[in-house]
Design an enzyme around this catalytic site. Structure first.
Site, PDB file in Angstrom:
ATOM      1  N   ARG A 208       0.816  -1.233   0.201  1.00  0.00           N
ATOM      2  CA  ARG A 208       0.055  -0.043   0.014  1.00  0.00           C
ATOM      3  C   ARG A 208       0.907   1.165   0.127  1.00  0.00           C
ATOM      4  O   ARG A 208       1.728   1.356   0.681  1.00  0.00           O
ATOM      5  CB  ARG A 208      -0.917   0.130   1.338  1.00  0.00           C
ATOM      6  CG  ARG A 208      -2.266  -0.899   1.172  1.00  0.00           C
ATOM      7  CD  ARG A 208      -3.157  -0.478   0.129  1.00  0.00           C
ATOM      8  NE  ARG A 208      -4.271  -1.321  -0.009  1.00  0.00           N
ATOM      9  CZ  ARG A 208      -4.460  -2.416  -0.654  1.00  0.00           C
ATOM     10  NH1 ARG A 208      -3.625  -2.970  -1.382  1.00  0.00           N
ATOM     11  NH2 ARG A 208      -5.574  -3.294  -0.451  1.00  0.00           N
ATOM     12  N   GLU A 237      -3.344   7.618  -3.959  1.00  0.00           N
ATOM     13  CA  GLU A 237      -3.503   7.425  -5.379  1.00  0.00           C
ATOM     14  C   GLU A 237      -5.134   7.218  -5.364  1.00  0.00           C
ATOM     15  O   GLU A 237      -5.840   7.029  -4.537  1.00  0.00           O
ATOM     16  CB  GLU A 237      -3.240   5.797  -5.733  1.00  0.00           C
ATOM     17  CG  GLU A 237      -3.638   4.755  -4.865  1.00  0.00           C
ATOM     18  CD  GLU A 237      -2.981   3.540  -5.238  1.00  0.00           C
ATOM     19  OE1 GLU A 237      -3.883   2.571  -5.429  1.00  0.00           O
ATOM     20  OE2 GLU A 237      -1.797   3.196  -5.231  1.00  0.00           O
ATOM     21  N   HIS A 254      -0.713   0.385  -9.782  1.00  0.00           N
ATOM     22  CA  HIS A 254      -1.473  -0.545  -8.829  1.00  0.00           C
ATOM     23  C   HIS A 254      -1.899  -1.614  -9.480  1.00  0.00           C
ATOM     24  O   HIS A 254      -3.154  -2.068  -9.475  1.00  0.00           O
ATOM     25  CB  HIS A 254      -2.323   0.309  -7.957  1.00  0.00           C
ATOM     26  CG  HIS A 254      -3.020  -0.503  -6.717  1.00  0.00           C
ATOM     27  ND1 HIS A 254      -3.139   0.109  -5.635  1.00  0.00           N
ATOM     28  CD2 HIS A 254      -2.721  -2.027  -6.272  1.00  0.00           C
ATOM     29  CE1 HIS A 254      -3.399  -0.787  -4.632  1.00  0.00           C
ATOM     30  NE2 HIS A 254      -3.226  -1.996  -5.145  1.00  0.00           N
TER      31      HIS A 254
END
Length: 346
Positions: A208, A237, A254
């Site tokens: 993360r 994000e 991601h």
């Protein structure tokens, strides 16, 4: 039974039509109380904040997130409200390991890491354990850091984060995001961590974004405490720091866990959990599409694996269009893992 589903969850439509009476689809960031108030269940990803604001006053009894992480679910509120939730642990572990392996190959090719590098793996769960296998297969020395596992297992096979900071050429993060508590991971890599680095390591984060402080990482890149960074996750994000993206060896939106195989696993796990909760017997098959070229011929195993997946392509797309973070995630092309191919070394 009415179910609301994130419209980016793949391979689900035919299968869930065998399970639910009514299905509604919506982008993950556009789930509203009005949309879900009459739903019995939700199937979501990380972009849906399953909290009191969304859920209170609804008839939702069950939430399945087709992801490993579940920090987007307010588990305390769900417990209070009697809402059962489940995640998909390990669903895309092989996919993330594929991303790490290809990234390590590219780093070696560019001379960024030595052949006999020492790698520190922070977080040794489903993903970290597979990354350990990748690293050992590449002949690396491996150090493992996982305080919860060390406490639970009493194992001597784990080292401290400070030992990793002192000894490693590569440090890769595979922890959940835990904002507070004994095993807090929020800004686990902060200014103090970067100041303690001794070997100018490559830093990799596919966990993360908030596990690593953006400010501290940028400073470490600029002052040489870190040699390169490989980042698939970002603080805040889909907004990201453009300077950090530009300075990254690889910067991706991601998608480390976005192989079709991992996505199929997550969808299958979510549907299986839904059926268990509602005591439904349904027959369905979740299979990703076959690759267009299932035979890979290459002079080396490494080149074959990079031919199957090279994260430079994803990095170039994001660096050229950083504002398209969500689009690049939502329209990710088919990517299969090596098990979907026949590899011939010539």
């Amino acid at each position: 039974m009415r179910v609301v589903v994130d419209d980016k969850i793949p391979y689900i439509k035919e299968a869930i039509s065998r399970i639910a009476d009514e299905v509604a689809y919506a982008p993950g960031g556009e789930f509203t109380h009005a949309l879900i108030k009459d739903a019995d269940a939700l199937i979501v990803r990380t972009r849906t904040q399953c909290n009191r604001s969304l859920l209170e006053g609804s008839r939702v009894r069950f939430i399945a997130t087709a992801t490993i992480g579940y920090d987007h679910i307010d588990t305390k509120y769900c417990q209070e409200a009697g809402i059962t939730w489940t995640n998909a642990p390990g669903c895309n572990a092989d996919s993330v390991a594929q991303y790490i392996q290809s990234s390590l190959f590219l780093l070696q090719q560019k001379g960024c890491i030595p052949r006999n590098a020492c790698i520190g793996i922070v977080g040794v769960g489903n993903v970290g354990s597979r990354v350990e296998t990748v690293a050992r297969d590449m002949g690396m020395k491996v150090l493992l850091n996982d305080p919860p596992r060390k406490e639970q297992e009493g194992s001597s096979g784990f080292v401290s984060l400070s030992q990793i900071a002192a000894a490693c050429d590569i440090i890769t993060f595979h922890t959940p995001l835990t904002p507070t508590g004994k095993y807090q991971t929020l800004h686990l890599a902060d200014a103090g961590f970067f100041d303690s680095l001794l070997r100018q390591p490559v830093l990799i984060n596919t966990s993360r974004g908030e596990v690593v402080s953006t400010t501290a990482m940028l400073a470490a890149l600029k002052n040489g405490k870190v040699s390169e960074v490989v980042l698939d996750v970002w603080e805040g994000e889909p907004d990201l720091n453009p300077e950090l993206l530009e300075l990254s060896f690889l910067g991706t939106p991601h998608i480390a866990g976005y192989s079709a195989d991992g996505k199929a696993n997550a969808t299958r796990m979510a549907l299986d959990a839904l059926c268990r909760y509602f005591d439904i017997r349904a027959e369905y098959t979740i299979c990703p599409p076959e690759p267009q070229q299932p035979l890979i011929c290459a002079p080396t195993w490494q080149e074959a694996l990079l031919h199957i997946y090279n994260p430079q392509t994803d990095s170039q797309r994001l660096k050229q269009h950083p504002g398209d973070f969500e689009y690049l995630r939502g329209h990710y092309p088919l990517r299969r893992e090596p098990k979907a191919y026949t590899i011939r070394i010539e």
